[in-house]
Structure formats: structure tokens, C-alpha cells
Design an enzyme around this catalytic site. Sequence first.
Site, PDB file in Angstrom:
ATOM      1  N   HIS A   1      46.718  39.329  38.023  1.00 43.00           N
ATOM      2  CA  HIS A   1      47.138  40.669  38.423  1.00 43.00           C
ATOM      3  C   HIS A   1      46.884  41.707  37.347  1.00 43.00           C
ATOM      4  CE1 HIS A   1      49.111  38.473  41.648  1.00 43.00           C
ATOM      5  NE2 HIS A   1      49.124  39.621  42.288  1.00 43.00           N
ATOM      6  N   GLY A   2      46.680  41.261  36.131  1.00 41.62           N
ATOM      7  CA  GLY A   2      46.380  42.225  35.089  1.00 41.62           C
ATOM      8  C   GLY A   2      46.429  41.563  33.735  1.00 41.62           C
TER       9      GLY A   2
END
Lengths: 464, 459
Positions: A318-319
Site C-alpha cells: 500500500h505504500g
Amino acid sequence: MSLNSLFFVFLFLPVGWLLQRFVPEKGKNAVLLLLSVAFIAWGSPRDMLLILCSALFNFFTALELSGLQRRGKKKYAAAVFASGVVVNLGLLLFYKYTGFALGIFGAAQAITLPAAPVGISFYTFSALSFLTDVKRGKAHAPKDFIDLGLYLTFFPKFISGPIVTYADFEKELHGRGVDAALIETGVTRFTVGLAKKLVLADSLALTFTSISALPVQSLTVAHAWLGLLTYAFMLYFDFSGYSDMAIGLGNACGFRFAENFNYPYLSVSITDFWRRWHISLGRWFRDYVYIPMGGSRVGRLRTVLNLAVVWVLTGLWHGANWTFLVWGVYHLVLLLLEKFLFGGLKKKLPKAVNIILTFFCAVLGWVPFFSPDLSYAGGFLLRLIGVGGAGVINTDALYQLQSGAVWLALALIGCTPLLKKLGDRLKDKKAFMPVKAVLLLALLALCTAAMISGTYQSFLYAQF
Amino acid sequence: MEIFTVDIAAEAAEAKKAKEAALRARLAEQKAKTAAEAEEAAPEALTEPEEPVVTVDIKPKKTRARQKTAGRSAVIAGASVVLSAALLFGGATLAMPKRTFSENENRVLAAMPEFSFSALWDGSFRTGFEAWFADHFAGRDTWSALHHTVQTAAGRKDSGGVYLGKEDHLFLIPTAPDAENVKNLTEAINAFTQAYGELNHYFAVAPNAIWTQRDLLPANTEAPDQQVQLESFTNDLENVNIVDLCAMLFPRRDEYIYYLTDHHWTTLGAKYAFDAIAAKMDLRNLAEKYDTYVVSEQFEGTLASKSGIHNVRDTIEIRVPKTDIEYYVYYADSGESAGSMYQRSYLDTKDQYAVFFGGNHALVQIRTTADTGRKLLVFKDSYANAVMQFLYPYFDEIIMVDPRYYYDSLKPVMNQYGVTDVLYLYNADTFFNDTSLADVLTEAAEAPAEPAPGSESVG
């Protein structure tokens, strides 16, 4: 280009759709591929070249792989497969995680990194799914580059998914047969998704941004909870709205994609939540990471390890930030607790209690998810329970509440299947058709208003 | 992941038992599901078997969709209208004649970017084209109005940094005073006062509408206490006469003293400010009468543009003192002179407040036949522009300096003009956040100029 821009909705979509609609069956995929390439190139010609090169690489890798497998050269096949995985993962790691890795060693400013191509996370997972499916014999290595090119770049899903596996996409590639009902479903779905994103999520975002713009020390308890709930719904309507748009556009072109969200905030457990939230990602990790590692058929310790790997990766996907890692590990812990400790207890509780508990746990997880760094996350969590900060409530919190209350109420209704059930009940009634057309036009109008207002800017040449 | 197994099951059931009754298919599904799970126990860990109540209906929905065949034109009602509307508005946007300026947004609209391959490569063509497409989108202003109607109806009372107050009042949300700048300002003003100790110094900084008319703010919003901010500021000033505009304006808050759609005060508000200044300056033989002219009833100011709320229009009036004293205005930046401080041509533009002096200039001189022996230097922002029509009959000369546009040294001004009085005339929001005034004052105070011969302190 995003699916919710004026340019896409009012030029690319109608023109592109008509184009592919009236091209003979044989040429449809080629036209769709061209449209997809144009879609990516319009956003960034550099990305388009990069993606095309990568797609060609994957095409030839798969041909080689299946050739070697047919001839029974397992070792060579494995090597070719491994090189394919390395190249695809390398691209993702380079663009998305180099900065993070350098940061760990305190060298974040050492070099300027090129911007990561839009959609690279989704693209890479699609490519890995393709190579793996070919290797496992679940799908054929395409003889026609158009097949693979379309799978990797198909514009509805290119930027934000859903992540369709190649085995599934392959079934839709040829002879999918578009009928009017599917187009109707698709366009309806797209419009509803657009409204979820532009009207609901973006309105909620106004409240969340005003709250997150405040220093974390000056948040009241009311601010913290309002911000958290607003974010939870904003994220859901933003992402599921985008998935609706993608699935709807797919439908309008004759493709059927699996669902990506299934009312996740009504889940009865965190396990259940992950069957309902970003389904395609969970499925990908299950099929391509968890099961190959042995899943839960190995010993208890190995199972825990396998789960840990999956959730650390899910977090980081997600990051590239510690906050996402914390979020992934948080879910891992919840899942383990559910699996090994509280599973029995949970079954004794009434369903409503389980839903509320799960909602609470899932929503709490968004704190590290939206925080820019861990110290903000820590401060925010303390504010939730009233430690530090500016008290329980103040006028600004009341103002934020009164500004966001209507959208929050709509969000509460929207995260249940109520409206969907109503729509399904009405959708075959002839008398409902004109009503539905008017409703869709109204939604489109609201979306247009939101898109225009996003570009509204006044120029203050006269200073005070 | 449950969905996955159900999907497989449903498809298997479809293929093998297409003709079976729905109930039997469902049973088969369950059976197949259990089989699939037994075979592949792995998913368990991530997905415990639980009632797949909601997930099951995903497949049947698709099955229903597949059963419908093309040709039922009634079915595609929604798709037709949406796609037609998209095509219609997209096409209209391309085909319609284009505006170059948006009155509502008070700006020049984007022009079609020039195409080149390098512009395409670096993305500037795309952003340019998308800006052009959005700026000229069919019905742009109406869409924007619709958006604001929806947002306001849903309870949001701010937009673009502006509060939507009661009775159509728009209030600019001020920037919090910058502590560093406030300190610099205090020091600069004190240094300047000390350097030019023989002059009379006056400080008249106006509260903004958001403070004065705070009763009209939306529920649960607060105005910054500009009275406290100003008092704490003026407490640190030495030898400066303080004009308390808060005390003057607050009791008159129900009158039309600020524009509804603009961040300025009205001519009436400026008149009250003048009254307070005149009392402090001890101006004599005040003109009692004015010729009042309404010069515009269609003024839509900066706050309407910023917020996107275009509900009402303001009225601009000018007040000309009934006096024999004549004046002319000299604009140092353009070298032009005029017999009037009003520039009517600006009433035809968006920025109608510029009817006073045509907006802000670095330095403006007003020379009069007043023969009072007093010359006034005004450090100002645009709030001062509306006050000059009241002030000019009491000074032989007024020099307005807007430090934001004034880049020269102030020393020659102090040397040449024989200034007797100095006035700081600002609104609080600009005053506390503008750094140029401190710079100009500090420079002028460094080595004070000798007072020009012939100038005497009056008053």
C-alpha cells in the site's frame, strides 16, 4: 488520466466506447488495446513506453516458458520463470521502494529518483499473475501480443485495479459477447461509482482534510473520532467507487470482472473483512504468496510465519512507509488473535456485536494508514481516548461535525446493501426505466458539478 | 476468497447441470464447495468457513444478466442517456464559442495549448489541454453553482477560505497574525516614530468584517479577536496616537459598513473610520454635507469569486464633500495626473472597488487648495483608498504609500515633502501579515533625514 476526470468522462469514454462498439468482433481487442495505450500515453508517454517494453518482455518470457515446459525442460523453465519474476519485481522495487530503502540507511536525499509510473503496483501484480498462471498451466501463453497487452494495460483497471488474474481475463478475451443488458449494468455501475467517488468520498474528504490540517496536539476527542470515521468512509467510497467504475467500464466493453468490495464494514470478523475489502488483492496474495509457501497445511509455526509474510507484504504494497507496515502487522495480529485465541468466544457473540467490534477494529487500523508518520499516528490514537489534546469537544469540532454530518449519514446508508437491494428489486420493472434514467442523469450532473468545482479557481489580482 | 470457491462451484454447476433446478444447483454448489475446501485446505487460514450469505448472490446476479439477450431496447435506458449526455456535453464543449475571461472566477481562462511533441512528452500539453477543456466546459458557471448549492444544502458553510455567513454575508477567513512579523512591525514603527519624532503619528488599523460582524458568522465558527490583537499591538507602540476603529465600527455593525461579497469596507464604513481619525487628528471645520452618488449596484467582489457563491450584488457609492477646496491626483508610477480620485472606467470591470484611484499604486499624491499647513503621509493598503474622499479637504497634500508596491527608499519623500502627519491606515488581516511595511519603515528610520526647511509641526 484518472477515470473521474472531465476529460475522461466527456471525451475519452464516449468516443472510445463508440469506437470499440462499432468495430467488428475481430478487431475489438486491438481497438481496446490501442485505447488503453493511448490512455496511458496521455497520462505519461514515458510510462507508456516503459509498460509496453515490460509487456513485450513478459510476452516473450511466457512463450519461452511454455515452450520449455512443453519440451519438458523443467529446470530451464524454472530459470526463465524466475528471471521474469525478478524483472517484474525489480521494476516495482526500483520505482516504489528505492526511496524508502535509502531512507532506512539515512541516504534518502542521495539521489533524485524518477517518479513511479502510475499504476505500477497493479501492473506488476497482474504481470506476476500472468507468468505464474502460465507456469502452472492454468492459462495458455498467448500467441497474440494483443491478448497479453490488453490484459496488462486495459484502461478501466490499469490505474487502481481490480487485480484480475490472467486465467480469469483469458476467459473474457475471446467470444465474450456483449449484450445490451451488460452494457446497461456497466454504465449504471460506472455512474454510481463515479458518484461514490466524486460526490460522497470527496465531500467527506473536505471534513477529513480540515481535521488533518490541524496540528495533532490541538485535536479534541470529537475531532479525532470524527476524522477517523470520515476517513474510514471516505476511503471505502473512494476505492470501492473506483472499483465500481472499473468493473462497470469493463462490463460496458463486455468484460466481466469479479467483485472487489462486498460491504466490508458489515464484516463479522477481520478474516471476513479481508474477504470483503479489496478482494482482488487478498486473493492475489493468497494464490501467489500464501498457498505457494504452504498456506496453513504446514505446522502452526510455519502458518504463522506464512501469514506474517503475507501481511507485511500487504502493508508495504500500500505504500513505502513504516505506517503501512504497522497497519499490515496490526491486521496480522488481529487475524492471529481471531484464529488462535478468540475464535470460540466470537462465535458465541450475537452477529450485531461482532459487526460492531470488527468495524471498530478495522477502522482503528486506518490511523497508521492515513498518518504521515508514526508519531502523528501515536498522537492521534491518544487523542481518540482523550489523552493530551484540546479536550473533549470545541466549537471547531462542532463546526466540522455540522459540515460533515449529512455526508456521514449518507455514507452509513451507502455502506450497507439497502440501496443495492432496492435497485435490484426495481431494475426489471419497466416503469422504473425512465426513473432510473433520470436518477443516473442527476448523479452524472452532481459528478460534473464536483469535477468542475475541482478546477474552480479565482484569481485575486486585487490584494487588500 | 470465499467468493473464489463459490465462483468455481457456480461455474461447475452451470456447466454440468445447466438444466437442473435452481435448488439442486444450489445444493451442488454447497457440495462442490465443501469438496473444494477439503481439497485445498489452505484458504482456511486466511478465510475461515463462514456463512457465505452475501457472497453467494454475486454469481446468480451475473447469471441473470447473461440470460437477458440483446434487443430489449428498454433495458439500455440508463446507458443511453449517460453516454449521450457525455457525448453531448463533451461535443458542445469542443464546438461552442469560447470566452476568454471568467467574471465569476475573476481570471483569464486557459487557452488551447500549442501542440508539439516535446510538450506531449513532458506532459505540459496534457495539463494544458485538460485545463482548457475544464475552463471552457459547457455550462461551467452553472455546474459550479450547482456544486455550491449541494454543498451548502448539506450543511457546509465555508468555501474557498470564505465563510458563508447569515444574510448573504461572505467573510474572508483571515490568516493568523505571524508572530515574527508582528514583532518586526512593532520595532519598525517605533524606530520610525523615534526617527521622525517631530511629526504626529496616527495608527488606524480596521478590524475585518469577520470580527465586526461576527454575529452573522455561521453557527459554531469563531472570529479571531482582532480587538485583542490590535490592543496588544498598540500597547507596544510609543508616541503613536491610536485611533480605535474597533470601538467605532462595532456599534455600527448592523449598518452596511462592509460589502457582502468583497473583503473591503463600504464608503459608509470608510466614513465612520474617517470620523474616528478626524477626531483624533483634531481636524477643524469639518464638511458636514456630501453629495452621495450610487455608482454601481452590480458589484460582485473578490469573496464571491473565491467562494464560488454568486447570490447577491453589492452597491458602491461615492461621497463628494460639499466644499470649494479643489484637488488633483498624481500617480508617481505612471506619471499621470487626474482631476478626480474616482476612475469610473473601473465600474465596467470586475474589480469595481478600483473606482477609487484605479486600485493600488506605489505612491500617489493628492494636492489640494486646502491651505491648512498640514501634509499627511499615509502608509496604507486598499482600505485607505475609500477614505481619501473624506480626508483630502484637511490637508495641503496627502502622500499615499503602499509599501507592497513601493521599492524605493522613503528618505527622499521624508526630505522633500515637509510631511507633518503620518497615518497607518490598514485592515488588520493585511497589516499583521504584510512584511513590506516593516522593511520600508526600517530603511527610512536608519539615518533620519533632516526635516525639509519650512515645514513646521502643526497641531
